[in-house]
Design a protein around this motif. Structure first.
Motif, short mmCIF file in Angstrom:
data_model
loop_
_atom_site.label_atom_id
_atom_site.label_comp_id
_atom_site.label_asym_id
_atom_site.label_seq_id
_atom_site.Cartn_x
_atom_site.Cartn_y
_atom_site.Cartn_z
N SER A 147 22.79 -6.85 46.67
CA SER A 147 23.20 -8.17 47.19
C SER A 147 22.74 -9.27 46.24
N TYR A 148 21.56 -9.09 45.59
CA TYR A 148 21.09 -10.08 44.61
C TYR A 148 22.04 -10.16 43.43
N ASN A 149 22.39 -8.99 42.87
CA ASN A 149 23.28 -8.98 41.71
C ASN A 149 24.69 -9.43 42.07
N GLY A 150 25.08 -9.08 43.30
CA GLY A 150 26.44 -9.40 43.73
C GLY A 150 26.71 -10.88 43.76
N ARG A 151 25.67 -11.66 44.01
CA ARG A 151 25.87 -13.12 44.07
C ARG A 151 26.31 -13.66 42.72
N LYS A 152 25.73 -13.08 41.65
CA LYS A 152 26.15 -13.49 40.29
C LYS A 152 27.54 -12.95 39.98
N LEU A 153 27.78 -11.70 40.37
CA LEU A 153 29.08 -11.07 40.07
C LEU A 153 30.20 -11.79 40.78
N LYS A 154 29.92 -12.24 42.01
CA LYS A 154 30.97 -12.93 42.78
C LYS A 154 31.48 -14.15 42.02
N LYS A 155 30.52 -14.89 41.45
CA LYS A 155 30.93 -16.09 40.72
C LYS A 155 31.80 -15.70 39.53
N GLU A 156 31.39 -14.63 38.83
CA GLU A 156 32.17 -14.20 37.65
C GLU A 156 33.56 -13.76 38.06
N GLN A 157 33.62 -13.00 39.17
CA GLN A 157 34.91 -12.44 39.58
C GLN A 157 35.85 -13.51 40.11
N MET A 158 35.28 -14.50 40.80
CA MET A 158 36.13 -15.59 41.28
C MET A 158 36.70 -16.37 40.10
N LYS A 159 35.86 -16.60 39.08
CA LYS A 159 36.32 -17.32 37.89
C LYS A 159 37.47 -16.54 37.21
N TYR A 160 37.30 -15.21 37.13
CA TYR A 160 38.33 -14.37 36.53
C TYR A 160 39.63 -14.48 37.32
N LEU A 161 39.51 -14.46 38.66
CA LEU A 161 40.68 -14.57 39.52
C LEU A 161 41.38 -15.90 39.32
N TRP A 162 40.59 -16.98 39.28
CA TRP A 162 41.20 -18.30 39.08
C TRP A 162 41.93 -18.36 37.75
N ASN A 163 41.29 -17.82 36.72
CA ASN A 163 41.93 -17.83 35.39
C ASN A 163 43.25 -17.07 35.41
N THR A 164 43.24 -15.91 36.07
CA THR A 164 44.47 -15.10 36.15
C THR A 164 45.58 -15.89 36.81
N ARG A 165 45.25 -16.57 37.91
CA ARG A 165 46.28 -17.31 38.66
C ARG A 165 46.81 -18.49 37.86
#
Lengths: 180, 139
Positions: B53-71
């Protein structure tokens, strides 16, 4: 994992309450107190001074008084969605109890959770949500399928034959220029 | 007090065993098998869950950024721009919409997004230095 332990939710209203008419979500307020002990003094003062004003202002809320000997003072609020909220007000002053009653009246019965977003909308899109057809040519609506032009192979670069023809045309133009 | 050694060595050993076990059970109630109910067996699994859950908080930000970029890239591509060109054009036009908002516009307000691409194209062609106008911007 932590979402199983610390629940979170989104902003919600009960059946879109404030959009049309606002309906007070507090159904029943029960005031439990003791007639003699010191801890219920604030409660007794509240009942004497402020309760009738409250009931007149909120005719939709049913108020019960339950004097119970040697029990601590508490407010039990029951909401339209079935939730029950107990607030212990032992040794609270009259003003504090008044504030708590105001809070219980203005609450919906939903549990207080961590809000994931501080906004909510039932209509996120005004122009219409994107579909694969949004930015396509509307001629597709009146096309009869199968269509030869649409079934043609998509090429990013020109075919070998086209390249040869292009080269031939360039050579011809160069030859005509050198003649001139 | 003369002999202070024992008192100095005294330590607070933490909460009682019951409370330590209860804390773990509160975190492991949704697990499978005996990791859910047994302290020793579930100890490591709960630690792993906390780590994820600690690492996931950082990953979530990265993955959301990737998603936004894709869109944004997909939306820009529909109107003949690359993601960089669109963002550069908007920056040059002093439009400071961030990637989250741009991706939401691309999904929920496609016509507004189209207007933004038009603005970006115009600004890029107006502020272009040196080379003649490319066919890309003359649609």
């Amino acid at each position: 994992m932590s979402h199983h332990i610390i629940p979170s939710g989104f902003v919600r209203t009960v059946l879109q309450n404030g959009v049309g008419r606002h309906i007070c979500q507090l159904q029943r307020l029960t005031l439990k107190f003791c007639k003699s002990t010191v801890g219920s003094k604030g409660m007794r003062d509240f009942i004497e001074n402020n309760l009738l004003d409250f009931t007149r202002k909120n005719p939709g809320v049913v108020v019960y008084l339950q004097p119970r000997r040697h029990r601590t003072a508490r407010l039990v609020a029951e909401y339209l969605n079935g939730d029950v909220h107990q607030q212990y007000v032992n040794n609270f002053s009259e003003e504090e109890i008044h504030e708590w009653v105001k809070l219980l009246r203005s609450q919906s019965g939903q549990k207080a959770v961590r809000l994931r977003k501080y906004w909510h909308t039932d209509n996120p899109s005004i122009q219409g949500i994107w579909t694969p057809m949004t930015n396509r040519d509307t001629e597709l609506n009146i096309k009869a399928f199968p269509d030869k032009s649409l079934s043609a192979k998509l090429l990013e670069e020109s075919t070998a034959s086209e390249k040869l023809l292009q080269k031939a045309a360039e050579l011809r133009s160069k030859a005509s220029q050198s003649e001139n | 007090m003369v002999f202070l050694t024992l008192f100095n060595l005294a330590r607070n050993r933490g909460p009682d065993k019951y409370w330590r076990v209860q804390q773990q059970l509160r975190m492991s109630w949704h697990f499978r098998t005996r990791t859910r109910t047994c302290y020793r067996i579930g100890m490591n699994v709960v630690n792993k869950a906390l780590m994820y859950s600690y690492n996931g908080r950082k990953l979530k930000k990265e993955q959301m950024k990737y998603l936004w970029n894709t869109r944004i890239e997909a939306g820009a591509g529909e109107h003949g721009l690359t993601r960089r060109e669109l963002l550069e054009g908007l920056a040059r036009s002093d439009i400071l919409l961030d990637k989250k908002v741009l991706s939401e516009l691309a999904v929920y307000e496609p016509r507004t997004f189209q207007s933004l691409t038009e603005i970006a194209k115009k600004t890029m062609s107006d502020t272009r230095v040196g080379k003649p106008l490319n066919v890309l911007y003359e649609k």
